[in-house]
Design an enzyme around this catalytic site. Sequence first.
Site, PDB file in Angstrom:
ATOM      1  N   ARG A 167      35.927  34.195  26.058  1.00  0.00           N
ATOM      2  CA  ARG A 167      36.503  33.050  26.781  1.00  0.00           C
ATOM      3  C   ARG A 167      35.404  32.223  27.449  1.00  0.00           C
ATOM      4  O   ARG A 167      35.551  31.742  28.576  1.00  0.00           O
ATOM      5  CB  ARG A 167      37.525  33.511  27.841  1.00  0.00           C
ATOM      6  N   SER A 291      47.706  33.964  29.055  1.00  0.00           N
ATOM      7  CA  SER A 291      47.193  35.011  29.955  1.00  0.00           C
ATOM      8  C   SER A 291      46.624  34.346  31.196  1.00  0.00           C
ATOM      9  O   SER A 291      45.732  33.507  31.084  1.00  0.00           O
ATOM     10  CB  SER A 291      46.078  35.801  29.275  1.00  0.00           C
ATOM     11  N   GLU A 392      42.066  32.598  34.119  1.00  0.00           N
ATOM     12  CA  GLU A 392      41.588  31.955  32.889  1.00  0.00           C
ATOM     13  C   GLU A 392      41.790  30.431  32.934  1.00  0.00           C
ATOM     14  O   GLU A 392      40.907  29.684  32.517  1.00  0.00           O
ATOM     15  CB  GLU A 392      42.337  32.560  31.692  1.00  0.00           C
TER      16      GLU A 392
HETATM   17  C1  LIG Z   1      51.935  30.479  25.643  1.00  0.00           C
HETATM   18  C2  LIG Z   1      50.426  30.438  25.642  1.00  0.00           C
HETATM   19  C3  LIG Z   1      49.709  31.344  24.872  1.00  0.00           C
HETATM   20  C4  LIG Z   1      48.308  31.312  24.850  1.00  0.00           C
HETATM   21  N1  LIG Z   1      47.642  32.218  24.082  1.00  0.00           N
HETATM   22  C5  LIG Z   1      46.283  32.179  24.036  1.00  0.00           C
HETATM   23  C6  LIG Z   1      45.562  33.113  23.223  1.00  0.00           C
HETATM   24  O1  LIG Z   1      46.143  33.958  22.541  1.00  0.00           O
HETATM   25  N2  LIG Z   1      44.211  33.043  23.217  1.00  0.00           N
HETATM   26  C7  LIG Z   1      43.526  32.103  23.943  1.00  0.00           C
HETATM   27  O2  LIG Z   1      42.291  32.097  23.885  1.00  0.00           O
HETATM   28  N3  LIG Z   1      44.181  31.213  24.722  1.00  0.00           N
HETATM   29  C8  LIG Z   1      45.534  31.224  24.787  1.00  0.00           C
HETATM   30  N4  LIG Z   1      46.206  30.333  25.581  1.00  0.00           N
HETATM   31  C9  LIG Z   1      45.448  29.372  26.407  1.00  0.00           C
HETATM   32  C10 LIG Z   1      45.311  27.959  25.784  1.00  0.00           C
HETATM   33  O3  LIG Z   1      46.270  27.750  24.799  1.00  0.00           O
HETATM   34  C11 LIG Z   1      43.930  27.726  25.183  1.00  0.00           C
HETATM   35  O4  LIG Z   1      42.948  27.876  26.166  1.00  0.00           O
HETATM   36  C12 LIG Z   1      43.797  26.329  24.561  1.00  0.00           C
HETATM   37  O5  LIG Z   1      42.594  26.231  23.848  1.00  0.00           O
HETATM   38  C13 LIG Z   1      43.865  25.213  25.587  1.00  0.00           C
HETATM   39  O6  LIG Z   1      43.941  24.004  24.876  1.00  0.00           O
HETATM   40  P1  LIG Z   1      44.502  22.685  25.525  1.00  0.00           P
HETATM   41  O7  LIG Z   1      44.254  21.579  24.562  1.00  0.00           O
HETATM   42  O8  LIG Z   1      45.893  22.877  25.961  1.00  0.00           O
HETATM   43  O9  LIG Z   1      43.538  22.547  26.791  1.00  0.00           O
HETATM   44  P2  LIG Z   1      43.880  21.847  28.185  1.00  0.00           P
HETATM   45  O10 LIG Z   1      44.705  22.777  28.995  1.00  0.00           O
HETATM   46  O11 LIG Z   1      44.392  20.480  27.973  1.00  0.00           O
HETATM   47  O12 LIG Z   1      42.410  21.775  28.822  1.00  0.00           O
HETATM   48  C14 LIG Z   1      41.714  22.945  29.167  1.00  0.00           C
HETATM   49  C15 LIG Z   1      40.255  22.584  29.492  1.00  0.00           C
HETATM   50  O13 LIG Z   1      39.642  22.081  28.311  1.00  0.00           O
HETATM   51  C16 LIG Z   1      39.112  20.774  28.566  1.00  0.00           C
HETATM   52  N5  LIG Z   1      39.240  19.942  27.369  1.00  0.00           N
HETATM   53  C17 LIG Z   1      40.366  19.574  26.713  1.00  0.00           C
HETATM   54  N6  LIG Z   1      40.047  18.790  25.656  1.00  0.00           N
HETATM   55  C18 LIG Z   1      38.693  18.657  25.669  1.00  0.00           C
HETATM   56  C19 LIG Z   1      37.749  17.955  24.863  1.00  0.00           C
HETATM   57  N7  LIG Z   1      38.111  17.193  23.830  1.00  0.00           N
HETATM   58  N8  LIG Z   1      36.432  18.061  25.174  1.00  0.00           N
HETATM   59  C20 LIG Z   1      36.021  18.799  26.232  1.00  0.00           C
HETATM   60  N9  LIG Z   1      36.874  19.464  27.041  1.00  0.00           N
HETATM   61  C21 LIG Z   1      38.188  19.394  26.758  1.00  0.00           C
HETATM   62  C22 LIG Z   1      39.942  20.229  29.719  1.00  0.00           C
HETATM   63  O14 LIG Z   1      39.251  19.192  30.398  1.00  0.00           O
HETATM   64  C23 LIG Z   1      40.122  21.480  30.550  1.00  0.00           C
HETATM   65  O15 LIG Z   1      38.977  21.731  31.308  1.00  0.00           O
HETATM   66  C24 LIG Z   1      47.608  30.348  25.623  1.00  0.00           C
HETATM   67  C25 LIG Z   1      48.348  29.431  26.406  1.00  0.00           C
HETATM   68  C26 LIG Z   1      49.736  29.476  26.410  1.00  0.00           C
HETATM   69  C27 LIG Z   1      50.510  28.479  27.237  1.00  0.00           C
END
Ligand SMILES: Cc1cc2nc3c(=O)[nH]c(=O)nc-3n(C[C@H](O)[C@H](O)[C@H](O)COP(=O)(O)OP(=O)(O)OC[C@H]3O[C@@H](n4cnc5c(N)ncnc54)[C@H](O)[C@@H]3O)c2cc1C
Length: 400
Positions: A167, A291, A392
């Site tokens: 992570r 998580s 996280e």
């Molecule tokens: C139901 C559920 C299940 C999940 N399961 C997992 C899992 O199994 N494994 C896992 O690793 N994670 C999991 N996650 C966490 C999450 O899905 C991941 O971390 C995902 O990659 C976040 O993506 P996002 O686009 O929603 O990020 P956001 O929540 O929109 O942003 C998160 C961070 O990334 C930054 N960011 C977004 N886009 C960019 C970009 N283009 N450039 C630079 N920074 C950027 C944002 O500024 C922020 O700091 C889960 C979440 C949920 C809700």
Amino acid sequence: MPCFADITTMEVGGRISEFVEPDSRASFLEAIIMADVMGKKLCVIGGGSNMLVSDEDFDGVVVRDKRRQISVLDEAAPVEEGAPHTTTVSATAGVHWDDFVSYCVRMGLAGVEALSGIPGTVGASVVQNIGAYGQEVASVVTAVEVWDREEKAVKTFSREDMDFGYRHSLLKATMYEHGPHTAPTQFYPSPRYIVLEVTFTLLHAQTNAVGMEQLARALGVSVGESFSIQHIRDAVLQIRDAKGMLEDVHRYENPWMAGTVESAPDTALDEGPEDRPEGSPEDRNKYSCGSFFMNPLLSQDEADKLPADAPRFPAVDEQGRDVVKTSAAWLIDHAGFKAGYKVAEDSTAGLSTKHTLALTNRGGAKTEDILQLARTIREGVRNTYGVTLVPEPVFIGVEL
Ligand SMILES: Cc1cc2nc3c(=O)[nH]c(=O)nc-3n(C[C@H](O)[C@H](O)[C@H](O)COP(=O)(O)OP(=O)(O)OC[C@H]3O[C@@H](n4cnc5c(N)ncnc54)[C@H](O)[C@@H]3O)c2cc1C
């Protein structure tokens, strides 16, 4: 303008003063540069699935990349005798992660199938190096094109440059002074490097090795055995659905989410409420950040103090030291916080009723309700095991 509650999976967070959705590379860059030049707080958002945002108004700019392009770069590349047949695919930051996985599986490209159903975008996938069921995005990323907000230049990072870990990545490191959830840097709540596009190298194959016990059991094979990537994807989606660890498709009915996904991995949107299986809106387990706490990385001394039956896995921390990884879910559960736990019976925030990893919005929760639950659990685990859990998700305008 939307509220963060409209565009995050936890469905909490205050009003946004400026929200832009650029649909070209030039306008995406312009939005980032303008925010920085004008000294405004900048939040680049993807699917909003890894952030917990204050109920207060956000006085800054929220930028969401509207570009959703996937390109196969070397479809016709010749393969050397005996060499594995790989294909290079690039995707813009705004591509919904599971749309990308679905595309790869359909094209017979192996390497991301076990990451099916993880909410969010391609851009954010490399920020925290998403992982699940024996795969991590780091193992298939070959290049990440970014905008460097400090040097005001486009750069391309190799996998080695990205410094991926559990992570963790170079990008995430630029958000904090001394590691996750320490003092924020000037770039917070987004990284210094904004992802424009990610290039992946995937195996051209219909099968791949099954990487984790739980998945192998579901498929009726042993860990390491090869299996159809389509079946691996289907099994992962089923396991995730059963745990409430898919995002809720009905969030895409919110006008502020419309058009951000091609096909959400869940039940059909046109079903009536009476036809919706468990896991639909009435099951609030899907309103989470996934998580909430990371699996702690402990020194050998710290790990020795845990009970004999606590899970222990060898791992390497961000400084490259050998450490012991234990399970946040185990610690939470054994500290007395069972699935479904709430601080009070009428609380609007609670642990998922299916497991102890996800803190969920049971309906009408405010950010403060989620934080109160998180604090109670963190304190309980610290008092019982002497381990301080680290969250996280990215916290915006709030602290634990
Ligand atoms: C139901 C559920 C299940 C999940 N399961 C997992 C899992 O199994 N494994 C896992 O690793 N994670 C999991 N996650 C966490 C999450 O899905 C991941 O971390 C995902 O990659 C976040 O993506 P996002 O686009 O929603 O990020 P956001 O929540 O929109 O942003 C998160 C961070 O990334 C930054 N960011 C977004 N886009 C960019 C970009 N283009 N450039 C630079 N920074 C950027 C944002 O500024 C922020 O700091 C889960 C979440 C949920 C809700």
